[in-house]
Design a protein around this motif. Structure first.
Motif, PDB file in Angstrom:
ATOM      1  N   ASP A 125     -11.139   0.545   4.285  1.00 31.45           N
ATOM      2  CA  ASP A 125     -10.093   1.282   3.566  1.00 31.45           C
ATOM      3  C   ASP A 125     -10.102   2.753   3.935  1.00 31.45           C
ATOM      4  O   ASP A 125      -9.069   3.395   4.012  1.00 31.45           O
ATOM      5  N   ILE A 126     -11.290   3.298   4.118  1.00 27.41           N
ATOM      6  CA  ILE A 126     -11.396   4.713   4.484  1.00 27.41           C
ATOM      7  C   ILE A 126     -12.718   4.921   5.228  1.00 27.41           C
ATOM      8  O   ILE A 126     -13.704   4.219   4.967  1.00 27.41           O
ATOM      9  N   VAL A 136     -15.043  11.730   0.129  1.00 24.00           N
ATOM     10  CA  VAL A 136     -14.307  10.479   0.395  1.00 24.00           C
ATOM     11  C   VAL A 136     -14.513   9.502  -0.766  1.00 24.00           C
ATOM     12  O   VAL A 136     -13.547   8.928  -1.286  1.00 24.00           O
ATOM     13  N   SER A 139     -12.655  10.438  -3.772  1.00 22.79           N
ATOM     14  CA  SER A 139     -11.190  10.302  -3.663  1.00 22.79           C
ATOM     15  C   SER A 139     -10.701   8.922  -4.112  1.00 22.79           C
ATOM     16  O   SER A 139      -9.502   8.725  -4.299  1.00 22.79           O
ATOM     17  N   VAL A 301      -5.694   3.873  10.515  1.00 18.17           N
ATOM     18  CA  VAL A 301      -5.291   4.094   9.114  1.00 18.17           C
ATOM     19  C   VAL A 301      -6.450   4.681   8.287  1.00 18.17           C
ATOM     20  O   VAL A 301      -6.296   5.746   7.674  1.00 18.17           O
ATOM     21  N   PRO A 302      -7.644   4.049   8.263  1.00 22.06           N
ATOM     22  CA  PRO A 302      -8.737   4.645   7.472  1.00 22.06           C
ATOM     23  C   PRO A 302      -9.241   5.964   8.041  1.00 22.06           C
ATOM     24  O   PRO A 302      -9.730   6.819   7.288  1.00 22.06           O
ATOM     25  N   GLU A 304      -7.248   8.253   9.530  1.00 20.48           N
ATOM     26  CA  GLU A 304      -6.247   9.247   9.094  1.00 20.48           C
ATOM     27  C   GLU A 304      -6.425   9.574   7.610  1.00 20.48           C
ATOM     28  O   GLU A 304      -6.255  10.719   7.207  1.00 20.48           O
ATOM     29  N   ARG A 305      -6.768   8.542   6.821  1.00 17.33           N
ATOM     30  CA  ARG A 305      -6.996   8.813   5.376  1.00 17.33           C
ATOM     31  C   ARG A 305      -8.118   9.824   5.209  1.00 17.33           C
ATOM     32  O   ARG A 305      -8.044  10.730   4.387  1.00 17.33           O
ATOM     33  N   ALA A 308      -6.989  13.340   6.359  1.00 16.66           N
ATOM     34  CA  ALA A 308      -6.030  13.954   5.420  1.00 16.66           C
ATOM     35  C   ALA A 308      -6.748  14.628   4.251  1.00 16.66           C
ATOM     36  O   ALA A 308      -6.179  15.498   3.590  1.00 16.66           O
ATOM     37  N   LEU A 309      -7.999  14.245   3.993  1.00 19.11           N
ATOM     38  CA  LEU A 309      -8.740  14.848   2.868  1.00 19.11           C
ATOM     39  C   LEU A 309      -9.338  16.205   3.238  1.00 19.11           C
ATOM     40  O   LEU A 309      -9.852  16.909   2.372  1.00 19.11           O
TER      41      LEU A 309
END
Ligand code: 13P
Ligand code: SF4
Length: 310
Positions: A125-126, A136, A139, A301-302, A304-305, A308-309
């Motif tokens: 997921d991240i 992380v 979040s 995707v994970p 980029e997540r 982004a933080l």
């Protein structure tokens, strides 16, 4: 060890001709750090790869780091000078094993330390690094249970810092789990004013005695801003090179490992990279790191997540 001047000159010429950037991790040999365009921790190097407009990225680090650059920069040629430069943590959790763990815990969020393969990132997921793992995990929704992999020591430290009960995969780093507690006690007794700096991949007994725990860049920053003059450093001793260069008046003592010879714990993977292999990479454009597109887009995707933080 100094590199022959002609090797450095040929690296410089080819770096310009190929429009290449050379990225090096803090655990690289000093001569590699000195020839690199950017030196940093895992997060900083991923960010440098993404920011760079070079056509070729030569990654002086280990496989998962080059793979991360390839995920983030599919239009670039990403090269690893020695394909054998792996990581015990990435090896500890193969993607099929993670798939089975996830299937047994369908409601958990999956947080993967960046020291894992692209296929494992693709199931996550991240992603996190040692410099943002606490942020992380914080979040994520507070009531969401979490699977954390592959490093159980980093995971335990994050669980303590966040107060969240993480389910931990039992992976470890062969370098950081082998620091010697008796050697640490010995050094602290001989240098009572020294500050102890430790990477969160170290065991709980080492972290319990640390004045500062953090990523390689965080340990470096702490050493530079601290008023102390002596530091015991519990991470791969490559980090001592930028510490000594930036603070030549301070004393940095590497923590030895367990074992009768109390040798310093160098990462055998990181240290495979040499100036000669870096030059060969630039000459031949080998070894190219590519990620199958379906895996790359899922792993992006994970990643980029996480980015982004920042
Ligand atoms: P950092 O991201 O803190 O540099 O750590 C990378 C690593 O491989 C630690 O063993
Ligand atoms: Fe992997 Fe440990 Fe080497 Fe870092 S020091 S690259 S975690 S084996």
């Amino acid at each position: 060890m100094d590199s022959p001047p002609d090797v450095l000159a040929r690296i410089d010429r080819l770096r310009r001709e190929r429009n290449a950037v050379i990225l090096a991790h803090y655990y690289q040999e000093p001569d590699i750090q000195d020839l690199a365009d950017h030196v940093g921790d895992s997060l900083q190097l991923a960010q440098a790869a993404r920011r760079s407009d070079a056509e070729v990225i030569v990654f002086c680090g280990v496989h998962f780091m080059a793979e991360t650059a390839a995920i983030l920069c599919p239009e670039r040629i990403v090269l690893l000078p020695d394909l054998a430069a792996g990581c015990s943590l990435a090896d500890a959790c193969p993607a099929p094993a993670l798939a089975a763990w996830k299937a047994a815990h369908p409601h958990h969020a999956v947080v993967s330390y960046i020291n894992c393969t692209a296929a494992v990132k693709a199931l996550s997921d991240i992603v996190c690094t040692s410099s943002n793992a606490v942020r992380v995990v914080e979040s994520l929704p507070p009531d969401r249970p979490v699977l954390f992999l592959p490093d159980r020591h980093l995971g335990r430290w994050v669980a303590e810092r966040t107060g969240r009960p993480l389910d931990l995969w039992p992976g470890t780093c062969i370098v950081h789990e082998a620091f010697s507690e008796p050697a640490l006690l010995d050094l602290v007794a001989r240098h009572p004013d020294a500050k102890v700096l430790a990477h969160p991949e170290c065991t709980a007994s080492i972290l319990a005695r640390a004045d500062h725990v953090g990523s390689t860049s965080s340990l470096l920053a702490y050493a530079l801003r601290s008023d102390a003059s002596t530091f015991v450093v519990a991470t791969e001793p490559g980090i001592l090179h930028p510490m000594r260069r930036a603070a030549p008046d301070k004393t940095f003592l590497p923590l030895p490992g367990v074992g009768a010879d109390r040798a310093f714990n160098v990462c055998p993977h990181m240290r495979l990279i040499t100036p000669e292999k870096t030059l060969r990479s630039l000459e031949t454009l080998e070894f190219r790191i590519e990620v199958p597109e379906a895996v790359r887009t899922a792993a992006l995707v994970p990643l980029e997540r996480m980015l982004a933080l920042q």
